[in-house]
Scaffold this active site. Structure first.
Site, short mmCIF file in Angstrom:
data_model
loop_
_atom_site.label_atom_id
_atom_site.label_comp_id
_atom_site.label_asym_id
_atom_site.label_seq_id
_atom_site.Cartn_x
_atom_site.Cartn_y
_atom_site.Cartn_z
N ARG A 176 1.32 -46.80 -3.74
CA ARG A 176 0.59 -46.89 -5.00
C ARG A 176 1.30 -47.89 -5.90
O ARG A 176 2.33 -47.58 -6.50
CB ARG A 176 0.52 -45.50 -5.65
CG ARG A 176 -0.31 -44.51 -4.84
CD ARG A 176 0.05 -43.07 -5.12
NE ARG A 176 1.37 -42.74 -4.57
CZ ARG A 176 1.76 -41.52 -4.23
NH1 ARG A 176 0.92 -40.52 -4.34
NH2 ARG A 176 2.97 -41.30 -3.77
N TYR A 178 -4.86 -41.13 11.50
CA TYR A 178 -3.60 -40.77 10.86
C TYR A 178 -3.85 -39.97 9.60
O TYR A 178 -4.96 -39.95 9.05
CB TYR A 178 -2.78 -42.03 10.55
CG TYR A 178 -3.33 -42.90 9.44
CD1 TYR A 178 -3.00 -42.67 8.10
CD2 TYR A 178 -4.16 -43.97 9.72
CE1 TYR A 178 -3.51 -43.47 7.08
CE2 TYR A 178 -4.68 -44.78 8.72
CZ TYR A 178 -4.35 -44.52 7.40
OH TYR A 178 -4.86 -45.30 6.40
N GLY A 202 -9.39 -40.95 0.39
CA GLY A 202 -8.61 -40.49 -0.76
C GLY A 202 -9.14 -39.16 -1.22
O GLY A 202 -9.96 -39.08 -2.15
N THR A 203 -8.69 -38.10 -0.57
CA THR A 203 -9.36 -36.80 -0.74
C THR A 203 -9.09 -36.16 -2.10
O THR A 203 -9.81 -35.22 -2.46
CB THR A 203 -8.94 -35.83 0.38
OG1 THR A 203 -7.51 -35.77 0.45
CG2 THR A 203 -9.49 -36.30 1.72
N ASN A 204 -8.10 -36.64 -2.85
CA ASN A 204 -7.92 -36.08 -4.20
C ASN A 204 -9.12 -36.41 -5.07
O ASN A 204 -9.78 -35.52 -5.63
CB ASN A 204 -6.64 -36.64 -4.84
CG ASN A 204 -5.38 -36.23 -4.11
OD1 ASN A 204 -5.40 -35.27 -3.34
ND2 ASN A 204 -4.31 -36.94 -4.33
N ASP A 205 -9.42 -37.70 -5.19
CA ASP A 205 -10.57 -38.11 -6.00
C ASP A 205 -11.89 -37.76 -5.33
O ASP A 205 -12.87 -37.41 -6.00
CB ASP A 205 -10.52 -39.61 -6.28
CG ASP A 205 -9.58 -39.94 -7.44
OD1 ASP A 205 -9.06 -38.99 -8.05
OD2 ASP A 205 -9.37 -41.13 -7.72
N MET A 248 0.84 -1.20 0.00
CA MET A 248 0.00 0.00 0.00
C MET A 248 0.88 1.25 0.00
O MET A 248 2.10 1.16 -0.08
CB MET A 248 -0.98 -0.05 1.17
CG MET A 248 -2.01 -1.17 1.04
SD MET A 248 -3.19 -1.22 2.41
CE MET A 248 -2.15 -1.79 3.74
N ARG A 265 -2.00 -50.08 -1.63
CA ARG A 265 -3.20 -49.96 -2.46
C ARG A 265 -3.02 -50.79 -3.73
O ARG A 265 -2.03 -50.64 -4.45
CB ARG A 265 -3.45 -48.49 -2.83
CG ARG A 265 -4.75 -48.29 -3.62
CD ARG A 265 -4.94 -46.84 -4.01
NE ARG A 265 -4.03 -46.43 -5.06
CZ ARG A 265 -3.92 -45.17 -5.51
NH1 ARG A 265 -4.65 -44.22 -4.95
NH2 ARG A 265 -3.09 -44.87 -6.47
N GLU A 275 -13.29 -42.67 -1.64
CA GLU A 275 -13.01 -41.65 -2.66
C GLU A 275 -14.19 -41.41 -3.59
O GLU A 275 -14.19 -40.49 -4.40
CB GLU A 275 -11.77 -42.04 -3.47
CG GLU A 275 -11.78 -43.45 -3.98
CD GLU A 275 -10.45 -43.90 -4.53
OE1 GLU A 275 -9.67 -43.05 -5.00
OE2 GLU A 275 -10.18 -45.11 -4.48
#
Length: 906
Positions: A569, A867, A781-784, A107, A625, A760
């Site tokens: 994965r 976790y 699986g919070t991405n999907d 500013m 997985r 997911e």
């Protein structure tokens, strides 16, 4: 909401540091320093409420408000024995911005208000220094014209540069009184030409316009961009601080500077900063001249240095935090103009927090809360390979050395314009923004660049401070670099580099190199970080696991403090050069027998992978997985295969290679899907081709039995992906459980293992009680889950509309970076409650990218997950964030009900 009964104007003597909402951080701290008895020029503050009212309604300061301003100004005049606008004893003023949350350089500030031809004469007589008076007048007309009247700064700069060249002068200090008088008149002509208005000589009009300009600067694009990036509430508004001027440009016994109570780059306990003799404050922070290190002041002005050191110590002890002070020395007298919490690199912040615990200034809990957990991953920022740097120096690629203003290593293409930096970055180019010196209008270019290089400025210049706050590498004050912004060239050592040339900058050493250099990530944490993380581990409830697919991933995870692997994965294991042909053989198989033949080749590879992970984790939980992505991801690019096939056909359509390419292209087309994320993948793949999952489970259990036979420990969790129906989970689990039991019988070993699933698919959250009949654990699986809940394709939305959503405040945060607690979070709570009702000992985790983001980790703690799992370099983030959640007391029950879920952090 601020009540109308509150005053609009507060003197420094009537405020304190607890009034930051109303007086802004700068104003509240000035008031606090007055209470401490520090040498502060007197002044007063127009509140943030006045700013918000001005911006929302009036767009002009009312006569009633200005009457309050003049009443407060009269007290300042009385204290100093000077009168604003008086021709004999003129008082000059500054007007500065100051929001609740510091926004350095974003500013506006206006200095030397109250000057005109009449008061100029009074200033000459009062100071006895005609050169100083005209230098002050010149600066005032230029700053007022730019900040208040909206004339582009470049017009004044170009005029000054042209005149200095005409007069044969290199530095501003070489200007004579006659020259400066000419410049003032020329500046006023520029203002008239560009605005159609004469420069306002009325001190009262100057003050009103300056206050309005400061309030308007809250809404400038650069301020809005900074608040968006730093997640600062746009409704806060800024205060306007009106203060009597003191002058660092009165001669050899005057100076101005910036001081940090500790080193903001590395955290060392030393008075750190820069100063300029015979200068005003903007000369330092704007990088107009390259300043001296503050340590030199101890020699040049030893008494002032001692007084400054004492003030710094008092302020740090009082605020119990690092202070960033601005000061001016006027004719041998020290004045403190501002203090605020010092912006620090994360390296410095960690060291300072731990040191202050050892010094008794902070408790361990307070030290943990001082850390921005999300920035901890910067401790592992890449640094250039030392051997390659040595080779580059020997080959003459070291171009220059400037100031190491902000640590880290960056390679990119030279760009000289901040707009272009943003454009190039958006199309995927890595850029280094190169400027003579940066200014607040460059913020969008700085945000987009990999690193910043400036020819002028010091470690407290705009570029340095902003880069450190953003965690970007910066080399500042590199005076060997000649930057021509119009020609868009960088000239150094007689060599000229044009826009697009690749350079590398080392913010740790200040070095600038021609071309690209390889970077490497630090391999260990420092002692202070180790101490901080150990305190976090003592406090946190959440377990922190790692997303790890390879042995090197697992080793790094253990180094970072992981308590296990929360997501392995298995598809990443198929991407090796020697494995991909076998995987393609599997995909091209025409029968179950052919598939099993290919799987037989993959089995020993998978078994070796799993054994190495289980061995290295040595009894820590390992969650594996099963294959998740669609099969087409393992096939080559269709266009490339098509072109290769056409070339082979033209050469000989009957050759075997052509027939194989044709068959491969047919399989690519067969597996092609309109929306592969919602297509033939995950458990659907395992149900249609059960032999794939059977091979993986056999490999897992053979590996586990071998580890147990060798005396090792195993904690095994097998995760079935993309489940939406309990019947899917039931059928696959029965099928795979039979394989597991068969392997254990063959190897005569017993093993306690769990089957579980990823949550997911939104339907999985809605029927979690049914899934919990078969699953021992849920991993969100919070991405999907975010993509499918919001209906946003991550690959498409972030590049098309999500940025606009954030700019327009449709969304507060990017839901792929910070968990959407109101939508996705509700599903997680529902799944938790229903799952626990069906299976009270159900284990709950989170394994998306959100597992390494501080606010999302706090949410995981809040809803009582067991976790989180994240990439190795984000593990320290999760460890500290989980401890902060405990300290902040966000462990309260948040059972699902019909009320809106509270936004964390608001």
């Amino acid at each position: 909401m601020i009540q109308t009964a509150l005053k609009s104007v507060y003197s420094f003597k009537s405020g304190h540091r607890g009034m930051k909402d109303l007086l802004g951080s700068k104003g509240a701290n000035l008031a606090e320093m007055v209470q401490l008895g520090l040498p502060i020029p007197p002044g007063f503050i127009l509140t943030t409420a006045v700013c918000n009212q001005y911006l929302s309604m009036e767009q002009r300061l009312s006569d009633r408000l200005m009457a309050e301003v003049y009443e407060a100004l009269h007290l300042v005049e009385h204290e100093l024995g000077q009168v604003y606008g008086d021709a004999e004893k003129p008082l000059l003023l500054s007007v500065r911005s100051g929001a609740k949350i510091s926004m350095p350089g974003m500013m506006e500030t206006v200095l030397n208000l109250g000057l005109n031809e009449e008061t100029l004469g009074g200033l000459i007589r009062q100071s006895g220094n005609e050169w100083f008076a005209y230098d002050t007048y010149r600066r005032f007309v230029q700053m007022f014209g730019s900040v208040v009247l909206g004339v582009r700064k470049e017009y004044f700069d170009d005029l000054l540069t042209h005149q200095k060249r005409h007069w044969g002068i290199a530095e501003d200090t070489g200007l004579s009184v006659t020259m400066m008088r000419e410049l003032v008149n020329a500046y006023k002509e520029v203002i008239l030409d560009r605005t159609g208005q004469t420069f306002p000589d009325s001190p009262q009009e100057q003050l009103r316009l300056a206050i309005e300009a400061v309030f308007r600067s809250w809404q400038t694009p650069r301020a809005i961009a900074y608040r968006n990036h730093q997640k600062i509430d746009h409704a806060l508004g800024t205060a306007a601080i009106v203060q009597a001027m003191v002058f660092g440009n009165l001669g050899a016994d005057s100076a101005t500077g910036v001081a940090f109570t500790r080193n903001p780059a590395n955290g060392d306990k030393e008075l750190y900063g820069e100063y300029l003799m015979n200068a005003q404050g903007e000369d330092v922070v704007a990088g107009l001249r390259t300043p001296e290190k503050l340590s030199a002041l101890a020699v040049e002005m030893p008494r002032i240095y001692q007084e400054l050191s004492e003030a710094a110590y008092r302020l740090e002890q009082h605020y119990r935090d690092v202070q960033d002070m601005e000061f001016t020395v006027e004719r041998g007298r020290l004045f403190v103009l501002q203090t605020r919490t010092g912006k620090q690199t994360v390296q410095a912040a960690v060291k300072i927090a731990v040191d202050m615990v050892e010094e008794g200034l902070l408790t361990r809990e307070e030290a943990l809360l001082r850390i921005d957990a999300n920035q901890l991953s910067q401790l592992f920022v890449p640094a250039f390979n030392s051997a390659e740097k040595a080779r580059a120096r020997c080959s003459g690629r070291l171009l220059a050395v400037g100031l190491n203003a902000s640590p880290g290593a960056a390679t990119g293409k030279l760009v000289f314009d901040p707009d272009e930096a943003q454009q190039w970055s958006e199309r995927g180019e890595s850029v280094i923004l190169c400027r003579v010196e940066t200014c607040p209008d460059d913020i969008h270019g700085i945000l987009a660049a990999r690193g910043i290089l400036t020819a002028r400025g010091g470690n407290t210049s705009h570029a340095s401070v902003v880069a450190r706050g953003l965690g970007k590498p910066c080399v500042a004050g590199c005076e060997a670099c000649q930057v021509d912004l119009r020609a868009e060239t960088l000239t150094v050592q007689g060599r000229t580099f044009s826009k697009g040339a690749v350079i590398s900058i080392d913010g740790i050493t200040g070095e600038v190199y021609e071309g690209a250099l390889d970077a490497e990530t630090p391999t260990s944490c420092n002692t202070a970080l180790d101490a901080l993380l150990s305190w976090a581990d003592e406090l946190r409830r959440l377990e922190v696991r790692a997303n790890a697919d390879t042995l090197s991933d697992a080793l790094k995870a253990l180094e970072m403090g992981a308590s296990g692997i929360g997501l392995c994965r298995t598809e990443h294991m198929f991407m090796g050069e020697e494995r991909l042909p076998v995987v393609r053989q599997l995909i091209l198989a025409q029968s179950s027998r052919e598939r099993r033949q290919a799987l037989a080749q993959l089995l020993p590879m998978q078994r070796a992978d799993f054994k190495s992970l289980l061995e290295i984790m040595s009894g820590k939980p390992v969650t594996i997985r099963l294959l998740d992505p669609p099969l087409h991801e393992f096939l080559p690019n269709r266009e490339e295969v098509h072109n290769e096939m056409l070339a082979l056909k033209q050469a000989d359509p009957y050759q075997v290679a052509y027939q194989e390419k044709r068959r491969l292209l047919g399989k690519i087309d067969e597996l092609r899907e309109v929306n592969p994320m919602m297509g033939f993948r995950g458990c659907r793949l395992g149900l249609v081709y059960p032999e794939i999952y059977e091979m993986q489970v056999r490999a897992i259990f053979e590996a586990a039995c071998q580890v147990l036979a060798q005396g090792g420990l195993v904690r095994l969790e097998i995760m079935i992906p993309l489940v939406g129906f309990a019947s899917e989970l039931k059928q696959i689990q029965q099928q795979l459980d039979a394989v597991a039991q068969r392997v254990m019988r063959e190897h005569q070993c017993g093993l306690d293992y769990w089957f579980g699933t990823m949550i997911e698919v939104p339907r999985a959250a809605l029927v979690a009680d049914e899934l919990a009949q078969y699953a021992r654990f849920f991993s969100f699986g919070t991405n999907d889950l975010t993509q499918l809940t919001l209906g946003f394709s991550r690959d498409d939305s972030e590049g098309r509309f999500l940025t606009r959503y954030l700019e327009k405040d449709i969304l507060e945060k990017n839901p792929f970076e910070t968990l959407d607690t109101e939508g996705v979070g509700r599903l997680m709570i529902l799944a938790r409650d229903q799952g626990k009702q069906a299976r009270p000992d159900l284990k709950l985790g989170l394994c998306g990218e959100h597992g390494g983001e501080a606010q999302s980790v706090q949410f995981a703690h809040q809803i009582r997950l067991d976790y989180v799992s994240c990439s190795a370099l984000r593990i320290p983030v999760a460890r500290v964030a989980a401890a902060q959640a405990v300290i902040l007391g966000v462990a309260k029950d948040t059972g699902f009900d019909s009320r809106p879920f509270p936004r964390l952090g608001t």
